[in-house]
Design a protein around this motif. Structure first.
Motif, PDB file in Angstrom:
ATOM      1  N   SER A   1       0.814  -1.215   0.000  1.00  0.00           N
ATOM      2  CA  SER A   1       0.000   0.000   0.000  1.00  0.00           C
ATOM      3  C   SER A   1       0.848   1.266   0.000  1.00  0.00           C
ATOM      4  N   THR A   2       2.127   1.153   0.399  1.00  0.00           N
ATOM      5  CA  THR A   2       3.007   2.317   0.419  1.00  0.00           C
ATOM      6  C   THR A   2       3.667   2.560  -0.931  1.00  0.00           C
ATOM      7  N   ARG A   3       3.551   1.589  -1.848  1.00  0.00           N
ATOM      8  CA  ARG A   3       4.162   1.765  -3.155  1.00  0.00           C
ATOM      9  C   ARG A   3       3.302   2.673  -4.022  1.00  0.00           C
ATOM     10  N   ARG A   4       3.908   3.220  -5.021  1.00  0.00           N
ATOM     11  CA  ARG A   4       3.189   4.086  -5.946  1.00  0.00           C
ATOM     12  C   ARG A   4       2.202   3.254  -6.758  1.00  0.00           C
ATOM     13  N   PRO A   5       0.929   3.666  -6.850  1.00  0.00           N
ATOM     14  CA  PRO A   5      -0.042   2.878  -7.605  1.00  0.00           C
ATOM     15  C   PRO A   5       0.381   2.713  -9.057  1.00  0.00           C
ATOM     16  N   ARG A   6       0.095   1.533  -9.615  1.00  0.00           N
ATOM     17  CA  ARG A   6       0.433   1.267 -11.007  1.00  0.00           C
ATOM     18  C   ARG A   6      -0.833   1.367 -11.837  1.00  0.00           C
ATOM     19  N   GLN A   7      -0.693   1.931 -13.036  1.00  0.00           N
ATOM     20  CA  GLN A   7      -1.845   2.198 -13.882  1.00  0.00           C
ATOM     21  C   GLN A   7      -2.033   1.156 -14.979  1.00  0.00           C
ATOM     22  N   ASP A   8      -1.163   0.134 -15.022  1.00  0.00           N
ATOM     23  CA  ASP A   8      -1.282  -0.844 -16.094  1.00  0.00           C
ATOM     24  C   ASP A   8      -2.347  -1.888 -15.745  1.00  0.00           C
ATOM     25  N   ASP A   9      -2.523  -2.858 -16.607  1.00  0.00           N
ATOM     26  CA  ASP A   9      -3.560  -3.876 -16.488  1.00  0.00           C
ATOM     27  C   ASP A   9      -3.172  -4.873 -15.394  1.00  0.00           C
ATOM     28  N   PHE A  10      -3.858  -4.807 -14.255  1.00  0.00           N
ATOM     29  CA  PHE A  10      -3.514  -5.685 -13.135  1.00  0.00           C
ATOM     30  C   PHE A  10      -3.663  -7.145 -13.510  1.00  0.00           C
ATOM     31  N   LEU A  11      -4.766  -7.485 -14.176  1.00  0.00           N
ATOM     32  CA  LEU A  11      -5.016  -8.880 -14.494  1.00  0.00           C
ATOM     33  C   LEU A  11      -3.944  -9.443 -15.424  1.00  0.00           C
ATOM     34  N   ALA A  12      -3.542  -8.648 -16.408  1.00  0.00           N
ATOM     35  CA  ALA A  12      -2.494  -9.088 -17.326  1.00  0.00           C
ATOM     36  C   ALA A  12      -1.173  -9.251 -16.588  1.00  0.00           C
ATOM     37  N   ARG A  13      -0.885  -8.331 -15.681  1.00  0.00           N
ATOM     38  CA  ARG A  13       0.365  -8.405 -14.925  1.00  0.00           C
ATOM     39  C   ARG A  13       0.371  -9.627 -14.010  1.00  0.00           C
ATOM     40  N   PHE A  14      -0.769  -9.890 -13.365  1.00  0.00           N
ATOM     41  CA  PHE A  14      -0.850 -11.046 -12.483  1.00  0.00           C
ATOM     42  C   PHE A  14      -0.724 -12.343 -13.275  1.00  0.00           C
ATOM     43  N   ALA A  15      -1.404 -12.404 -14.420  1.00  0.00           N
ATOM     44  CA  ALA A  15      -1.330 -13.603 -15.260  1.00  0.00           C
ATOM     45  C   ALA A  15       0.095 -13.847 -15.741  1.00  0.00           C
ATOM     46  N   ALA A  16       0.798 -12.767 -16.072  1.00  0.00           N
ATOM     47  CA  ALA A  16       2.178 -12.906 -16.530  1.00  0.00           C
ATOM     48  C   ALA A  16       3.061 -13.457 -15.415  1.00  0.00           C
ATOM     49  N   ARG A  17       2.816 -13.023 -14.183  1.00  0.00           N
ATOM     50  CA  ARG A  17       3.615 -13.513 -13.064  1.00  0.00           C
ATOM     51  C   ARG A  17       3.340 -14.996 -12.802  1.00  0.00           C
ATOM     52  N   VAL A  18       2.069 -15.388 -12.873  1.00  0.00           N
ATOM     53  CA  VAL A  18       1.741 -16.803 -12.668  1.00  0.00           C
ATOM     54  C   VAL A  18       2.370 -17.654 -13.773  1.00  0.00           C
ATOM     55  N   ALA A  19       2.306 -17.151 -15.011  1.00  0.00           N
ATOM     56  CA  ALA A  19       2.920 -17.885 -16.127  1.00  0.00           C
ATOM     57  C   ALA A  19       4.426 -18.000 -15.927  1.00  0.00           C
ATOM     58  N   GLN A  20       5.045 -16.944 -15.414  1.00  0.00           N
ATOM     59  CA  GLN A  20       6.480 -16.988 -15.129  1.00  0.00           C
ATOM     60  C   GLN A  20       6.773 -18.006 -14.028  1.00  0.00           C
ATOM     61  N   ASN A  21       5.915 -18.047 -13.004  1.00  0.00           N
ATOM     62  CA  ASN A  21       6.082 -19.036 -11.942  1.00  0.00           C
ATOM     63  C   ASN A  21       6.033 -20.455 -12.500  1.00  0.00           C
ATOM     64  N   MET A  22       5.076 -20.684 -13.406  1.00  0.00           N
ATOM     65  CA  MET A  22       4.948 -22.003 -14.026  1.00  0.00           C
ATOM     66  C   MET A  22       6.222 -22.367 -14.795  1.00  0.00           C
ATOM     67  N   ALA A  23       6.667 -21.442 -15.641  1.00  0.00           N
ATOM     68  CA  ALA A  23       7.849 -21.707 -16.465  1.00  0.00           C
ATOM     69  C   ALA A  23       9.075 -21.951 -15.600  1.00  0.00           C
ATOM     70  N   THR A  24       9.251 -21.128 -14.567  1.00  0.00           N
ATOM     71  CA  THR A  24      10.396 -21.280 -13.671  1.00  0.00           C
ATOM     72  C   THR A  24      10.363 -22.627 -12.960  1.00  0.00           C
ATOM     73  N   THR A  25       9.191 -22.982 -12.466  1.00  0.00           N
ATOM     74  CA  THR A  25       9.039 -24.238 -11.725  1.00  0.00           C
ATOM     75  C   THR A  25       9.406 -25.439 -12.581  1.00  0.00           C
ATOM     76  N   PHE A  26       8.818 -25.529 -13.767  1.00  0.00           N
ATOM     77  CA  PHE A  26       9.034 -26.726 -14.584  1.00  0.00           C
ATOM     78  C   PHE A  26      10.423 -26.746 -15.222  1.00  0.00           C
ATOM     79  N   ALA A  27      11.047 -25.583 -15.347  1.00  0.00           N
ATOM     80  CA  ALA A  27      12.411 -25.558 -15.877  1.00  0.00           C
ATOM     81  C   ALA A  27      13.419 -26.064 -14.862  1.00  0.00           C
ATOM     82  N   GLN A  28      13.157 -25.829 -13.577  1.00  0.00           N
ATOM     83  CA  GLN A  28      14.170 -26.127 -12.564  1.00  0.00           C
ATOM     84  C   GLN A  28      13.951 -27.455 -11.848  1.00  0.00           C
TER      85      GLN A  28
END
Length: 309
Positions: free
Chosen positions: A108-135
């Motif tokens: 809550s102390t960070r500067r608010p972001r104006q980009d697409d939250f859902l797209a950003r969250f989906a990208a992070r989950v996809a990155q988690n998936m890729a990282t997990t299965f790669a390692q």
């Protein structure tokens, strides 16, 4: 430190971006490392983050390389030196111990972001998936699947407050695929009953992510002492259960927000279900056919003249 190494580390220094971790840097850099630097990178990935929290000499010995190669590895990650690298790891460890309230307050102390939250969250989950299965070490995954595929070995599955749902999901599927599965008991007071019956013919699957459960850690220790094989599915941090597990499979769970994401851990459990099913071969087809036949019989109406109980 040699003058050249100091110059390299200073010129390569790059602060971590918001939400970026040391692990992200290591995974991105692996293809650009020399063979000796790659030894350092591989050692850190295999023990993350523990190897980097000790001295540079201990890190180099564990990796089978030299302190100079560790310094060059750290420089390629963008840190000004081993001290800066360690400080970033310690910050991650401290952040990993935060409660959801503390994470929410920090966000809550960070500067608010104006980009697409859902797209950003989906990208992070996809990155988690890729990282997990790669390692995930392929040999460890296969060993875990083959242990789970042996129907003569009784299987127990347990999880923590949030991962109990994943444990139940895995148990439901494996009970169909192979049978002889004890489903999770939500009451920790009943776990002693489970332990009393454990022996060398048992396999225990434990789910545990931060804030890691000392109770699950004690269960893992007791299960191992009684001869059971323990498979641990967890995040990328050291847990109380880790020293007692025969196989440890880790998943990336971190997100930028208040809560961790178990999507990659869930997918890892589904991968185990799929592999165990494949290992069952023709036996699974026969078992599923028998189960469907029994379900049809249970659903069939009672014969005329016979009252149901």
């Amino acid at each position: 430190m040699p003058r050249l190494a100091r110059a390299v580390t200073r010129s390569a220094a790059r602060p971590l971006r918001q939400g970026e971790t040391v692990l992200d840097r290591v995974q991105a850099a692996m293809t650009d490392l020399t063979p000796r630097e790659a030894l350092a990178g591989g050692h850190l990935l295999a023990t993350y983050p523990m190897a980097g929290l000790g001295s540079i000499g201990a890190f180099a010995r564990g990796a089978g390389t030299s302190p100079q190669s560790v310094l060059r590895f750290v420089a390629k990650l963008g840190f000004a030196g081993y001290g800066a690298f360690q400080a970033a790891l310690k910050h991650e460890v401290a952040a990993g111990l935060q409660s959801p309230l503390e994470r929410l307050t920090a966000a809550s102390t960070r500067r608010p972001r104006q980009d697409d939250f859902l797209a950003r969250f989906a990208a992070r989950v996809a990155q988690n998936m890729a990282t997990t299965f790669a390692q995930v070490p392929r040999a460890d995954f296969e060993r875990a699947a083959r242990l789970l595929a042996e129907p003569r070995r009784r299987l127990q599955v347990l999880g923590g407050r949030f991962t109990q749902t994943l444990a139940h999901y895995l148990a439901l599927h494996l009970d169909i695929v192979r049978g002889n599965v004890l489903r999770p008991d939500a009451q920790a007071d009943a776990w002693a009953d489970r332990l009393a019956d454990l022996g060398r013919n048992d396999v225990v699957v434990l789910f545990d992510i931060r804030r890691h459960s000392t109770t699950i850690g004690r269960f893992a220790e007791a299960a191992t002492a009684r001869g059971a094989d323990v498979i641990l599915l967890t995040d990328q941090r050291e847990t109380p259960s880790t020293p007692h597990a025969r196989i440890v499979l880790t998943a990336e769970v971190r997100t930028e927000g208040t809560w961790d994401s178990t999507a990659a851990l869930f997918a890892l459990a589904e991968a185990l279900i799929a592999r165990v099913s494949a290992l069952a071969g023709p036996k699974l087809e026969k078992r599923l056919a028998a189960i469907e036949d029994l379900r049809d019989r249970l659903r069939a109406p009672a014969p005329p003249g016979r009252a149901e109980d």
